[in-house]
Design a protein around this motif. Sequence first.
Motif, mmCIF file in Angstrom:
data_model
loop_
_atom_site.group_PDB
_atom_site.id
_atom_site.type_symbol
_atom_site.label_atom_id
_atom_site.label_comp_id
_atom_site.label_asym_id
_atom_site.label_seq_id
_atom_site.Cartn_x
_atom_site.Cartn_y
_atom_site.Cartn_z
ATOM 1 N N PHE A 151 0.771 -1.153 0.265
ATOM 2 C CA PHE A 151 0.365 0.067 0.123
ATOM 3 C C PHE A 151 0.872 1.578 0.317
ATOM 4 O O PHE A 151 0.649 1.962 -0.664
ATOM 5 N N GLY A 152 1.654 0.518 0.830
ATOM 6 C CA GLY A 152 3.004 2.277 0.460
ATOM 7 C C GLY A 152 3.630 2.695 -0.961
ATOM 8 O O GLY A 152 3.434 3.911 -0.771
ATOM 9 N N ALA A 153 3.846 1.878 -1.520
ATOM 10 C CA ALA A 153 4.096 2.095 -2.551
ATOM 11 C C ALA A 153 3.090 2.136 -4.030
ATOM 12 O O ALA A 153 3.033 3.343 -4.738
ATOM 13 N N GLN A 154 1.487 2.300 -3.725
ATOM 14 C CA GLN A 154 1.013 2.064 -4.309
ATOM 15 C C GLN A 154 0.630 4.150 -4.182
ATOM 16 O O GLN A 154 -0.425 4.756 -4.796
ATOM 17 N N ARG A 155 0.074 4.280 -2.432
ATOM 18 C CA ARG A 155 -0.020 5.800 -2.412
ATOM 19 C C ARG A 155 1.167 6.795 -3.109
ATOM 20 O O ARG A 155 0.612 7.511 -3.455
ATOM 21 N N VAL A 156 2.397 6.364 -3.244
ATOM 22 C CA VAL A 156 3.135 6.907 -3.855
ATOM 23 C C VAL A 156 3.100 7.060 -5.442
ATOM 24 O O VAL A 156 2.921 8.700 -5.770
ATOM 25 N N ALA A 157 2.880 6.244 -5.883
ATOM 26 C CA ALA A 157 2.393 6.423 -7.476
ATOM 27 C C ALA A 157 1.027 7.417 -7.666
ATOM 28 O O ALA A 157 1.319 8.159 -8.443
ATOM 29 N N ARG A 158 0.169 6.847 -6.449
ATOM 30 C CA ARG A 158 -1.121 7.707 -7.529
ATOM 31 C C ARG A 158 -0.614 8.763 -6.972
ATOM 32 O O ARG A 158 -1.217 10.375 -8.038
ATOM 33 N N VAL A 173 10.064 2.930 -9.897
ATOM 34 C CA VAL A 173 10.334 2.234 -10.297
ATOM 35 C C VAL A 173 10.317 1.667 -8.340
ATOM 36 O O VAL A 173 10.015 2.025 -7.500
ATOM 37 N N ASN A 174 10.312 0.111 -8.133
ATOM 38 C CA ASN A 174 9.376 -1.197 -7.211
ATOM 39 C C ASN A 174 10.502 -1.435 -7.138
ATOM 40 O O ASN A 174 10.466 -2.401 -8.679
ATOM 41 N N ALA A 199 2.619 -8.282 -9.143
ATOM 42 C CA ALA A 199 1.051 -7.629 -9.710
ATOM 43 C C ALA A 199 1.493 -6.345 -10.441
ATOM 44 O O ALA A 199 0.582 -6.211 -11.429
ATOM 45 N N LEU A 200 1.279 -5.470 -8.851
ATOM 46 C CA LEU A 200 0.186 -4.424 -9.385
ATOM 47 C C LEU A 200 1.716 -3.344 -10.094
ATOM 48 O O LEU A 200 1.152 -2.234 -10.884
ATOM 49 N N GLU A 202 3.323 -5.155 -12.733
ATOM 50 C CA GLU A 202 3.108 -5.261 -13.712
ATOM 51 C C GLU A 202 2.265 -4.685 -14.684
ATOM 52 O O GLU A 202 2.242 -4.861 -15.716
ATOM 53 N N GLN A 203 1.041 -4.852 -13.735
ATOM 54 C CA GLN A 203 -0.522 -4.545 -14.250
ATOM 55 C C GLN A 203 -0.098 -2.397 -14.960
ATOM 56 O O GLN A 203 -0.307 -2.339 -15.942
ATOM 57 N N MET A 204 0.238 -1.796 -14.022
ATOM 58 C CA MET A 204 0.508 -0.783 -13.718
ATOM 59 C C MET A 204 1.786 -0.567 -15.042
ATOM 60 O O MET A 204 1.067 0.785 -15.948
ATOM 61 N N ALA A 205 2.757 -0.955 -15.478
ATOM 62 C CA ALA A 205 2.955 -0.949 -16.601
ATOM 63 C C ALA A 205 2.575 -0.564 -17.820
ATOM 64 O O ALA A 205 2.234 0.169 -19.371
ATOM 65 N N TYR A 206 1.705 -1.496 -18.094
ATOM 66 C CA TYR A 206 0.485 -1.541 -19.811
ATOM 67 C C TYR A 206 0.150 -0.190 -19.233
ATOM 68 O O TYR A 206 0.143 -0.055 -20.470
ATOM 69 N N GLU A 207 -1.205 0.152 -17.989
ATOM 70 C CA GLU A 207 -2.240 0.497 -17.868
ATOM 71 C C GLU A 207 -1.358 1.803 -18.356
ATOM 72 O O GLU A 207 -1.879 2.874 -18.820
ATOM 73 N N LEU A 208 -0.314 2.078 -18.454
ATOM 74 C CA LEU A 208 0.908 3.215 -17.956
ATOM 75 C C LEU A 208 1.230 4.095 -19.838
ATOM 76 O O LEU A 208 1.808 4.719 -20.238
ATOM 77 N N VAL A 209 1.518 2.774 -20.360
ATOM 78 C CA VAL A 209 2.233 2.407 -21.567
ATOM 79 C C VAL A 209 1.312 3.983 -22.369
ATOM 80 O O VAL A 209 2.214 4.896 -23.328
ATOM 81 N N PRO A 210 0.491 3.784 -22.679
ATOM 82 C CA PRO A 210 -0.545 5.676 -23.529
ATOM 83 C C PRO A 210 -0.092 6.429 -22.835
ATOM 84 O O PRO A 210 0.348 8.076 -23.479
ATOM 85 N N HIS A 211 0.510 6.622 -21.562
ATOM 86 C CA HIS A 211 0.948 8.191 -21.015
ATOM 87 C C HIS A 211 2.159 8.173 -21.304
ATOM 88 O O HIS A 211 2.625 9.341 -20.364
#
Length: 331
Positions: A151-158, A173-174, A199-200, A202-211
Amino acid sequence: MAEFPHRRDILAGGALAGMAAFAPGVAAQASAAPDLKGKAILITGAATGFGFLGALHYARAGAKVFATMRNLPRPQASELLSAAETEKLDISVIELDVLSDAMVARAVREAEAQAGGALDVIINNAGIGITGPIELQDMEATKLIFDTNVFGAQRVARAALPAMRKAKRGLVVNISSQLGRVIVPNGGHYSATKFALEALSEQMAYELVPHGIDVTIIEPGGYPTDVWRNRNRYTGALKARLDTERAAAYPAVVARMGMEDGSGRSADPMDVPRAIAEIIALPAGQRPLRRAVHPGPKPQEAINELSARVQVQMLGGSPYGPWVKAVHEIG
């Protein structure tokens, strides 16, 4: 350096090259002493270990570094600032506890204000370990390690991603672990949290490609850092809370809980900051999704390769195909 298609070129309909899942050799092609001038980098858990060493390494390579840590003031912050003054490095220390939504948001806003816009890189380095069999992990220990490592990594990324998206650039970088892909018994929830972080990420890597934003997962092995001392502290607290019946079911393991010191580990902890610096210096869209960083056997690489192949086979022909292929097909 070999030329590779940018992910945005792939999404725009550029030709897809042959698969090179994970591409562990890509980062190795970068300069041994990369130039990070102009890069604004925020690191969590910068008081010790990879975070502390990384803050100095990236700043010495020319980056503007935001070294974040909790419980300020503390000696490690003074050490970083003293080194920065002596060596004329651009290092700011910001208080940040990854367990706090408010502190994370405030720290990222402060870093962005000092950087004059979006951060170029965030490094989610903060993490803890608590050892012992899964049954012995009470909910206090379970919540703490998931809250810190996932959750810490999620907080910082968001907190950092909105500005990165507007800028159409950035790198997340995680810091995972070799144990984010393989499992050793009696490691508590450490692998569970690192599997979740993998997993978090890798999924984020896919979703951020368009950005135009890259994600890289670093998978270190065991290094002689303060992680052992910190882990013993958390594990010792858990051990003191164990009920007699559960403790009696695992007598040999319980006897060793909180007693590990990392002795016998001689790998250079600078391996990790050096690898991250090389990856930061790579052009956007050419950074590997995963990088194993430690001497000796790397069993996770076989899993990484198989996982990438399965992802492409499963989703390559779907509407998500361009995202998945952009992440896994480099070269």
